[in-house]
Scaffold this motif. Structure first.
Motif, PDB file in Angstrom:
ATOM      1  N   ASN A 195       0.824  -1.215   0.000  1.00  0.00           N
ATOM      2  CA  ASN A 195       0.000   0.000   0.000  1.00  0.00           C
ATOM      3  C   ASN A 195       0.855   1.260   0.000  1.00  0.00           C
ATOM      4  N   ILE A 196       2.068   1.170   0.559  1.00  0.00           N
ATOM      5  CA  ILE A 196       2.949   2.345   0.596  1.00  0.00           C
ATOM      6  C   ILE A 196       3.515   2.648  -0.785  1.00  0.00           C
ATOM      7  N   LEU A 197       3.916   1.601  -1.497  1.00  0.00           N
ATOM      8  CA  LEU A 197       4.601   1.790  -2.779  1.00  0.00           C
ATOM      9  C   LEU A 197       3.657   1.820  -3.980  1.00  0.00           C
ATOM     10  N   ARG A 198       2.454   1.284  -3.821  1.00  0.00           N
ATOM     11  CA  ARG A 198       1.546   1.188  -4.969  1.00  0.00           C
ATOM     12  C   ARG A 198       1.251   2.543  -5.617  1.00  0.00           C
ATOM     13  N   PRO A 199       0.995   3.639  -4.861  1.00  0.00           N
ATOM     14  CA  PRO A 199       0.745   4.932  -5.534  1.00  0.00           C
ATOM     15  C   PRO A 199       1.910   5.392  -6.400  1.00  0.00           C
ATOM     16  N   HIS A 200       3.134   5.114  -5.971  1.00  0.00           N
ATOM     17  CA  HIS A 200       4.303   5.536  -6.753  1.00  0.00           C
ATOM     18  C   HIS A 200       4.403   4.716  -8.046  1.00  0.00           C
ATOM     19  N   PHE A 201       4.152   3.421  -7.952  1.00  0.00           N
ATOM     20  CA  PHE A 201       4.217   2.582  -9.152  1.00  0.00           C
ATOM     21  C   PHE A 201       3.076   2.903 -10.112  1.00  0.00           C
ATOM     22  N   GLU A 202       1.916   3.247  -9.579  1.00  0.00           N
ATOM     23  CA  GLU A 202       0.800   3.632 -10.444  1.00  0.00           C
ATOM     24  C   GLU A 202       1.101   4.941 -11.163  1.00  0.00           C
ATOM     25  N   ARG A 203       1.781   5.842 -10.473  1.00  0.00           N
ATOM     26  CA  ARG A 203       2.164   7.099 -11.127  1.00  0.00           C
ATOM     27  C   ARG A 203       3.202   6.834 -12.217  1.00  0.00           C
ATOM     28  N   LEU A 204       4.173   5.948 -11.928  1.00  0.00           N
ATOM     29  CA  LEU A 204       5.195   5.636 -12.920  1.00  0.00           C
ATOM     30  C   LEU A 204       4.619   4.898 -14.130  1.00  0.00           C
ATOM     31  N   SER A 205       3.482   4.234 -13.954  1.00  0.00           N
ATOM     32  CA  SER A 205       2.874   3.490 -15.061  1.00  0.00           C
ATOM     33  C   SER A 205       1.674   4.211 -15.662  1.00  0.00           C
ATOM     34  N   SER A 206       1.503   5.480 -15.344  1.00  0.00           N
ATOM     35  CA  SER A 206       0.379   6.232 -15.890  1.00  0.00           C
ATOM     36  C   SER A 206       0.565   6.451 -17.394  1.00  0.00           C
ATOM     37  N   PRO A 207      -0.501   6.429 -18.184  1.00  0.00           N
ATOM     38  CA  PRO A 207      -0.387   6.596 -19.648  1.00  0.00           C
ATOM     39  C   PRO A 207       0.285   7.914 -20.042  1.00  0.00           C
ATOM     40  N   ASP A 208       0.016   8.990 -19.283  1.00  0.00           N
ATOM     41  CA  ASP A 208       0.615  10.285 -19.630  1.00  0.00           C
ATOM     42  C   ASP A 208       2.129  10.235 -19.531  1.00  0.00           C
ATOM     43  N   LEU A 209       2.630   9.593 -18.472  1.00  0.00           N
ATOM     44  CA  LEU A 209       4.077   9.508 -18.295  1.00  0.00           C
ATOM     45  C   LEU A 209       4.703   8.576 -19.321  1.00  0.00           C
ATOM     46  N   LEU A 210       4.063   7.439 -19.575  1.00  0.00           N
ATOM     47  CA  LEU A 210       4.614   6.487 -20.538  1.00  0.00           C
ATOM     48  C   LEU A 210       4.608   7.047 -21.955  1.00  0.00           C
ATOM     49  N   GLU A 211       3.620   7.892 -22.263  1.00  0.00           N
ATOM     50  CA  GLU A 211       3.557   8.490 -23.600  1.00  0.00           C
ATOM     51  C   GLU A 211       4.768   9.378 -23.867  1.00  0.00           C
ATOM     52  N   ARG A 212       5.293   9.968 -22.807  1.00  0.00           N
ATOM     53  CA  ARG A 212       6.480  10.826 -22.968  1.00  0.00           C
ATOM     54  C   ARG A 212       7.731  10.014 -23.246  1.00  0.00           C
ATOM     55  N   CYS A 213       7.678   8.697 -23.032  1.00  0.00           N
ATOM     56  CA  CYS A 213       8.832   7.832 -23.278  1.00  0.00           C
ATOM     57  C   CYS A 213       8.867   7.290 -24.700  1.00  0.00           C
ATOM     58  N   LEU A 214       7.786   7.549 -25.485  1.00  0.00           N
ATOM     59  CA  LEU A 214       7.703   6.982 -26.824  1.00  0.00           C
ATOM     60  C   LEU A 214       8.785   7.521 -27.748  1.00  0.00           C
TER      61      LEU A 214
END
Length: 222
Positions: A57-76
């Motif tokens: 529960n502590i780390l899940r929000p950080h991993f969800e943010r790192l896997s958000s579509p907006d962030l991943l789109e910037r890696c394309l």
């Protein structure tokens, strides 16, 4: 990519049902088996480096943010982190890592780095001087302009194809030298390597779970 990022977290946290823990792990194929032992063999034992359930529960929000579509789109675009490293260099140039710096100095260094990164040395300094009501001398202006011009010229020079090929060649040469050194030196670091115990490295390595006491008993019986 979202699934792969979440798999890192869920796979490493103990105390979950198997279906929940490994739901993000890849299934794999015959030609390319999954890296997840549970998906390959149907079972997996907990290891000492696996996390306790409280961390999920502590780390899940950080991993969800790192896997958000907006962030991943910037890696394309496949860009590198060179720009981030260049910005970090401006910070550590003002407060070096090898010396202790209090939070006030680190904050000041970061603010100055942001000003130079966004506005340039000349414009940034002039704005600071104006805010403080200080005179902005001719020599200060000339030195700041020279720094800005040098930064632009260095950036253009590094972007040439010749310099890119040169950096690739240097990286490949360094990798070859590192591989050659590893082959010449052999194993220089490992579990029980400096304890004086006899270890058969062909059958046992740092991934083995044999405790040191069992290894000592094995050697004493010889």
């Amino acid at each position: 990519m979202q699934q792969a990022i979440l798999a890192v977290l869920y796979h490493s946290v103990k105390g979950q049902q198997d279906t929940e823990r490994h739901r993000y792990c890849p299934d794999g194929t015959t030609e390319s088996p999954s890296w997840c032992k549970f998906k390959r063999e149907g079972s997996m034992d907990d290891k000492p480096h696996h996390l306790d359930p409280v961390f999920l529960n502590i780390l899940r929000p950080h991993f969800e943010r790192l896997s958000s579509p907006d962030l991943l789109e910037r890696c394309l675009g496949g860009f590198t982190q060179n720009q981030n490293e260049s910005f970090n260099a401006l910070i550590w140039k003002r407060c070096p890592k090898h010396t202790y710096n209090g939070p006030h100095r680190v904050q000041t260094a970061m603010n100055l780095a942001v000003i130079q990164w966004n506005s340039g040395s000349e414009t940034g300094r002039r704005l600071i001087f104006d805010k403080l009501g200080l005179s902005y001398g001719m020599y200060t202006r000339e030195a700041s302009l020279k720094k800005d011009n040098r930064r632009v010229l260095q950036s253009l020079h590094r972007e040439t194809e010749q310099q890119k090929r040169k950096r690739v060649a240097i990286a490949q040469r360094n990798a070859q030298l590192e591989t050659q050194k590893r082959q010449e030196e052999g194993k220089t670091y490992g579990r029980a390597l400096f304890s004086g115990l006899t270890v058969d490295f062909d059958e046992w390595d740092s991934d083995d779970d044999m405790p040191l006491t069992a290894l000592q008993a094995k050697n004493s019986s010889k």
